[in-house]
Structure formats: C-alpha cells, structure tokens
Write a protein that holds these residues in place. Sequence first.
Motif, mmCIF file in Angstrom:
data_model
loop_
_atom_site.group_PDB
_atom_site.id
_atom_site.type_symbol
_atom_site.label_atom_id
_atom_site.label_comp_id
_atom_site.label_asym_id
_atom_site.label_seq_id
_atom_site.Cartn_x
_atom_site.Cartn_y
_atom_site.Cartn_z
ATOM 1 N N LYS A 55 -7.477 9.666 -11.750
ATOM 2 C CA LYS A 55 -8.654 8.829 -11.581
ATOM 3 C C LYS A 55 -9.705 9.172 -12.635
ATOM 4 C CE LYS A 55 -9.850 7.981 -7.344
ATOM 5 N NZ LYS A 55 -10.383 8.115 -5.997
ATOM 6 N N ALA A 87 1.787 1.643 -3.700
ATOM 7 C CA ALA A 87 0.697 1.641 -4.670
ATOM 8 C C ALA A 87 0.465 3.052 -5.198
ATOM 9 C CB ALA A 87 -0.581 1.109 -4.032
ATOM 10 N N ARG A 113 -2.232 3.873 -6.972
ATOM 11 C CA ARG A 113 -3.663 4.135 -6.795
ATOM 12 C C ARG A 113 -4.199 3.189 -5.730
ATOM 13 N NH1 ARG A 113 -4.678 4.565 -13.039
ATOM 14 N NH2 ARG A 113 -4.177 6.759 -13.272
ATOM 15 N N GLY A 114 -5.039 3.742 -4.871
ATOM 16 C CA GLY A 114 -5.685 2.917 -3.859
ATOM 17 C C GLY A 114 -4.793 2.546 -2.698
ATOM 18 N N GLY A 115 -3.620 3.125 -2.620
ATOM 19 C CA GLY A 115 -2.701 2.830 -1.526
ATOM 20 C C GLY A 115 -2.773 3.896 -0.447
ATOM 21 N N ALA A 168 -3.919 12.939 -8.144
ATOM 22 C CA ALA A 168 -4.579 11.632 -8.033
ATOM 23 C C ALA A 168 -5.995 11.708 -8.594
ATOM 24 C CB ALA A 168 -4.591 11.163 -6.589
ATOM 25 N N GLN A 169 -6.702 12.787 -8.295
ATOM 26 C CA GLN A 169 -8.065 12.949 -8.805
ATOM 27 C C GLN A 169 -8.056 13.053 -10.323
ATOM 28 O OE1 GLN A 169 -10.832 12.641 -7.090
ATOM 29 N NE2 GLN A 169 -12.076 12.944 -8.900
ATOM 30 N N SER A 220 0.825 -1.208 0.000
ATOM 31 C CA SER A 220 0.000 0.000 0.000
ATOM 32 C C SER A 220 0.862 1.262 0.000
ATOM 33 C CB SER A 220 -0.972 0.001 1.179
ATOM 34 O OG SER A 220 -0.283 -0.087 2.401
ATOM 35 N N GLU A 267 -3.274 15.163 -4.011
ATOM 36 C CA GLU A 267 -4.668 14.747 -4.116
ATOM 37 C C GLU A 267 -5.270 15.182 -5.457
ATOM 38 O OE1 GLU A 267 -3.383 14.729 -0.060
ATOM 39 O OE2 GLU A 267 -3.498 16.433 -1.398
#
Length: 170
Positions: A168, A43, A45-47, A164-165, A40, A161
Amino acid sequence: PITNILPRRKAAEGSATQTANALVDGMRRTVQMMNRCEGSYTALRGGMGDAERDDVDATVQGFLADCDGRIDALKKKIAAEHGARDDNVDEKAHLKGMVMFLLERYQDMVTYFQLFKSFRSKLRRSEYSAHAAIAGYAHDEGCNGGALGEEEDHDAGLSAEEVAQLEKEN
C-alpha cells in the motif's frame, strides 16, 4: 414437455428424494455464497483478510464434509431399502440417477473450492516472493534497520498484514 404439465408429487417425509432435495438446496446456497464472496476473496487489495478467508474456508469445508456424509448415508439407505427388491426397476434407476447427480454436483463444488484454495496458496507464495524481493533489495543496497554496521536478519518473515501495508505504501 409433458413433465411441465404433470403435477409434482410431494416427497414423503424422510424419503431419499426429500434428502436429495435438501442436499441440492444446500449445495445451491453454498455455491451462491461462494459466488458472492469470490471477488473479495480473490482481491489482492481491499478484499477479505486472512481471518475472513478462513471463515469462508471453514464454512465450505464443513458443508462439504457434512454433504459427503449425507450422500454416503443416502446411498446406504437406498441400498438397504431397495437393494434386495427387484419389484420396481424404474424407481431403482431413478434413485441411482439421483445419487449420481448429487455426486456430480458435490464434485463440482469440491473443484470450485479447490480453486479458492489454489488462489490462497498462490497469494501466500506471492507474499513470500514480495518479502524475499524486499529483503534482497535491502540487503543489496546495504540498508538495515539497526545501527551502522549491524546486520539485520532478512530471513525473518513478514506477516500478511505487513506485506499488504508495504504494498500500500509503495
């Protein structure tokens, strides 16, 4: 081997052996914690988020600093108690080997932790590269977030963030 048959002597309270055993146990538990969170932590993503990675870093750095100090104190204690005496060469060799073992384990932990830190450095560079690529694309395409004709400041940094957004959404 014969050592499996022989009963282990209990280390005396406060002895160098007891201190070394406690250090080895702490090292083992810290490496296990790092192993558990490695997936994690690394990672994309999702970590873990930055705050969680900061917590792991602080925990490991704190242990490494404590461990380094305790190994130094152990070396000084051994030198003070056994340095001047020549009565038990085997015990001195054992204690020296014990310290060398601790130093090797400590260095292994430092190297492992440097891999974690290296990942974070690469992650930050990739976030910056992603931001630069997005900003460059928007600039090349004439996109801006304001009214027509207004230039947007594409050098403003995105937070982790926000990157990451964006990843995503794309």
